[in-house]
Design an enzyme around this catalytic site. Structure first.
Site, short mmCIF file in Angstrom:
data_model
loop_
_atom_site.label_atom_id
_atom_site.label_comp_id
_atom_site.label_asym_id
_atom_site.label_seq_id
_atom_site.Cartn_x
_atom_site.Cartn_y
_atom_site.Cartn_z
CB SER B 9 -0.88 0.06 1.33
OG SER B 9 -1.58 1.11 1.29
CG HIS B 10 0.49 4.83 -2.38
ND1 HIS B 10 0.06 3.81 -3.34
CD2 HIS B 10 0.91 5.79 -3.33
CE1 HIS B 10 0.44 4.21 -4.56
NE2 HIS B 10 0.95 5.34 -4.48
CB SER B 11 -1.02 4.22 3.89
OG SER B 11 -1.08 4.10 5.35
#
Lengths: 220, 128
Positions: B9-11
């Site tokens: 994920s980007h996070s």
């Protein structure tokens, strides 16, 4: 030895050294464009395009001593890898693939036709990596026509080839503004992307323009 | 061993939380790795981190990768391309929503499904 021209030198290190001057120009340009590109990206994406390319520029500047030791093709490939490793957004794999595919295609003593062919290979790589095509409102709207123009004119006059490349990039950018985004975050905002400048197309235009300026000034 | 999962994920928070939810579904035996954040720790993904996690969980049974948006998928593709062909063939990116896909994939992996079945389970997810 001053600036690089598209005309080949028989000294590979000299070629690479001149390309590093162009790299410095591009890094300085992109660091200066950070806020502008972030702003464009904020309107239709996640707002990090400028920051991502600034991170790539800082990474490339650090890599400069290592690049100076390499042949042209190796240096461009290595630079592409550094872009992928440092960016963290979609522009990393895209610009990184552009450079890596260009590097793979470059001979040790590239002439104008070799550069044009390498640029075309790089643009193909970007299209494959992004599963994208011209007209999707991405960097390809600038890169693809610029590459075609360079390829068409590369065997003729260098100055004209560079001017044609720049003009095609500018036309592509203007056309792209009116399109609806089909790839990337901007695709999520749909119709709202129409009339906005795509940040990837903008950064591509800045780079193509700077390359044309740099090589054009050094002609002959 | 069962198919392993990798959450990208980007996070980092989303990646970690998604892995937690998948593990809750499948039990502690499931091999699941996660990564999120760009090389500076901001939102984004990192090719180096994805490669590292892939190397950690790779096994003969295969690895299913669940990604969120854009760069997560492209960086995962580039990570896969760094493996030799035989190993790369056993790594698949699922075209599925991250959280729901991870849960479905985890359930299928835990019940002994192969790589094809695990990816299909994720990709066929629908809110029943």
């Amino acid at each position: 030895m001053g600036r690089m021209s598209l005309a080949q030198s028989h000294n590979p290190a000299e070629n690479t050294g001149a390309a590093l001057e162009l790299l410095d120009v591009l890094c300085t340009l992109l660091l200066g464009a950070e806020d502008e590109l972030n702003g464009l990206d904020r309107a239709i994406g996640d707002g990090d395009h400028g920051g991502n390319l600034a991170r790539a520029s800082r990474s490339l500047s650090e890599l400069r001593p290592e690049l100076a030791e390499l042949s042209m093709g190796e240096a461009v490939t290595r630079a592409g890898r550094a872009v992928v490793m440092s960016v963290g957004g979609a522009s990393g794999p895209l610009y990184g693939t552009l450079l890596m595919e260009m590097g793979k295609a470059l001979p040790d003593e590239p002439g104008p036709g070799d550069w044009a062919a390498a640029f075309a290979a790089g643009v193909d790589g970007v299209a494959r990596r992004g599963r994208s095509a011209e007209g999707d409102k991405t960097m390809l709207d600038v890169l693809a026509p610029a590459s075609r123009a360079l390829s068409e004119e590369a065997s003729a006059d260098l100055h004209e080839a560079l001017a044609a490349m720049r003009a095609a990039a500018e036309d592509g950018f203007e056309t792209s503004r009116g399109l609806r985004a089909k790839r990337g975050r901007a695709a999520y905002v749909g119709e709202r992307s129409v009339g906005h400048d795509d940040p990837g197309a903008r950064s591509a235009l800045l780079c193509v323009g700077a390359v044309a300026d740099f090589l054009g000034e050094n002609k002959g | 061993m069962s198919v392993a999962l990798l959450i990208v994920s980007h996070s980092a928070d989303v990646a970690r939380g998604t892995a937690d939810m998948a593990r809750q579904m499948a039990g502690a035996d499931l091999s699941i790795a996660w990564t999120g954040g760009n090389p500076d720790g901001g939102l984004g993904t990192s090719l180096a981190a994805i490669t590292e996690q892939l190397e950690a969980v790779w096994r003969e049974e295969g690895v299913a990768i669940l990604v969120d948006v854009g760069g997560a998928e492209m960086n995962s593709e580039m990570a896969i391309e760094q493996f030799d062909k035989a190993k790369a063939k056993k790594i698949r990116i699922c075209q599925a929503p991250l959280v729901e896909g991870a849960i479905m994939a985890a359930a299928e992996a835990a019940s002994g499904g192969g790589l094809d079945q695990v990816c299909r389970a994720a990709e066929e997810f629908s809110h029943a």
